[in-house]
Design an enzyme around this catalytic site. Structure first.
Site, PDB file in Angstrom:
ATOM      1  N   ILE A  11       1.751  -9.843  16.865  1.00  0.00           N
ATOM      2  CA  ILE A  11       2.823 -10.758  16.438  1.00  0.00           C
ATOM      3  C   ILE A  11       4.154 -10.421  17.096  1.00  0.00           C
ATOM      4  O   ILE A  11       4.977 -11.303  17.313  1.00  0.00           O
ATOM      5  CB  ILE A  11       2.931 -10.818  14.899  1.00  0.00           C
ATOM      6  CG1 ILE A  11       3.737 -12.059  14.472  1.00  0.00           C
ATOM      7  CG2 ILE A  11       3.516  -9.510  14.334  1.00  0.00           C
ATOM      8  CD1 ILE A  11       3.596 -12.403  13.014  1.00  0.00           C
ATOM      9  N   ASN A  24       7.815  -4.479   3.164  1.00  0.00           N
ATOM     10  CA  ASN A  24       7.767  -3.882   1.834  1.00  0.00           C
ATOM     11  C   ASN A  24       9.097  -4.191   1.159  1.00  0.00           C
ATOM     12  O   ASN A  24      10.043  -4.640   1.807  1.00  0.00           O
ATOM     13  CB  ASN A  24       7.442  -2.376   1.885  1.00  0.00           C
ATOM     14  CG  ASN A  24       8.507  -1.570   2.582  1.00  0.00           C
ATOM     15  OD1 ASN A  24       9.686  -1.642   2.240  1.00  0.00           O
ATOM     16  ND2 ASN A  24       8.109  -0.795   3.572  1.00  0.00           N
ATOM     17  N   GLY A  32       2.081  -0.787   9.581  1.00  0.00           N
ATOM     18  CA  GLY A  32       1.469  -2.069   9.913  1.00  0.00           C
ATOM     19  C   GLY A  32       2.425  -3.016  10.607  1.00  0.00           C
ATOM     20  O   GLY A  32       3.211  -2.622  11.473  1.00  0.00           O
ATOM     21  N   VAL A  33       2.360  -4.291  10.239  1.00  0.00           N
ATOM     22  CA  VAL A  33       3.202  -5.328  10.827  1.00  0.00           C
ATOM     23  C   VAL A  33       4.678  -4.979  10.660  1.00  0.00           C
ATOM     24  O   VAL A  33       5.468  -5.111  11.590  1.00  0.00           O
ATOM     25  CB  VAL A  33       2.906  -6.706  10.172  1.00  0.00           C
ATOM     26  CG1 VAL A  33       3.928  -7.752  10.578  1.00  0.00           C
ATOM     27  CG2 VAL A  33       1.511  -7.173  10.523  1.00  0.00           C
ATOM     28  N   ASP A  34       5.036  -4.515   9.488  1.00  0.00           N
ATOM     29  CA  ASP A  34       6.434  -4.175   9.176  1.00  0.00           C
ATOM     30  C   ASP A  34       6.976  -3.140  10.169  1.00  0.00           C
ATOM     31  O   ASP A  34       8.031  -3.335  10.774  1.00  0.00           O
ATOM     32  CB  ASP A  34       6.508  -3.653   7.743  1.00  0.00           C
ATOM     33  CG  ASP A  34       7.921  -3.565   7.190  1.00  0.00           C
ATOM     34  OD1 ASP A  34       8.836  -4.183   7.758  1.00  0.00           O
ATOM     35  OD2 ASP A  34       8.077  -2.882   6.168  1.00  0.00           O
ATOM     36  N   SER A 122      -0.406  -9.286   3.286  1.00  0.00           N
ATOM     37  CA  SER A 122      -1.075  -8.500   2.233  1.00  0.00           C
ATOM     38  C   SER A 122      -2.491  -8.057   2.550  1.00  0.00           C
ATOM     39  O   SER A 122      -3.146  -7.460   1.703  1.00  0.00           O
ATOM     40  CB  SER A 122      -1.058  -9.226   0.878  1.00  0.00           C
ATOM     41  OG  SER A 122       0.231  -9.194   0.324  1.00  0.00           O
ATOM     42  N   GLY A 124      -3.473  -5.868   4.928  1.00  0.00           N
ATOM     43  CA  GLY A 124      -3.578  -4.503   5.447  1.00  0.00           C
ATOM     44  C   GLY A 124      -3.615  -3.506   4.306  1.00  0.00           C
ATOM     45  O   GLY A 124      -4.494  -3.563   3.446  1.00  0.00           O
TER      46      GLY A 124
END
Length: 169
Positions: A11, A24, A32-34, A122, A124
């Site tokens: 992404i 979060n 992860g993505v964050d 949500s 992961g």
């Protein structure tokens, strides 16, 4: 009319008006993505997240809500941060997960974004089963009245892509 497309990939490499971050509640980065969005987007994203924490979101961004920041060095104008529910802790309430997508599209509309890239929120470390998450995500996007023309689900691996593709038929 909103077009939904599926892409397998990273992404943080997408070109879109807005990239959605599966954040979060602290808004200060994570895994992860964050973590990937914060690392690739650079310090400008974290600076705006810290400002949001110091003003409107002192206790963090609530689950199911969304807020925008700069996209920093990403190939986008904005990052829309949304906090997905933790599957076991939330009582598995799909309304909370759907709210992430609806709230993100509302923020995109407020910004004037016409293209939005979503991760599988949500799925992961938050543990939401992929098939259910895909069903909830696709339904929420289809049922949301939005001016966003291009919604792209960017799925990190082949399994996630296949599950979303099966639900998108």
């Amino acid at each position: 009319m909103t077009t939904i497309t599926l892409v397998q990939g990273d992404i943080t490499r997408q070109r879109a008006d807005a990239i959605v971050n599966a954040a979060n509640s602290s808004l200060l980065g994570g895994s992860g993505v964050d973590g990937a969005i914060h690392r690739r987007g650079g310090p400008a994203i974290l600076a705006e997240c810290r400002a949001l924490r110091a003003s409107r979101y002192g206790k963090g961004l609530p689950t199911g809500q969304a807020v925008a920041t700069t996209a920093g060095e990403l190939d986008a104008c904005w990052v829309i941060h949304t906090v997905g529910p933790v599957y076991r802790a939330s009582g598995s309430d799909p309304a909370l997960l759907a709210s992430c997508y609806r709230a993100s599209l509302r923020v995109a509309d407020e910004l004037g974004a016409r293209s939005v890239a979503f991760p599988a929120i949500s799925t992961g470390v938050y543990g939401w089963p992929l098939d259910d998450a895909a069903r909830v995500a696709l339904r929420a996007v289809r049922e949301t009245d939005t001016d966003v023309e291009d919604v792209r689900f960017v799925l990190f691996d082949e399994r996630a892509y296949e599950v979303f593709a099966a639900q998108n038929r």
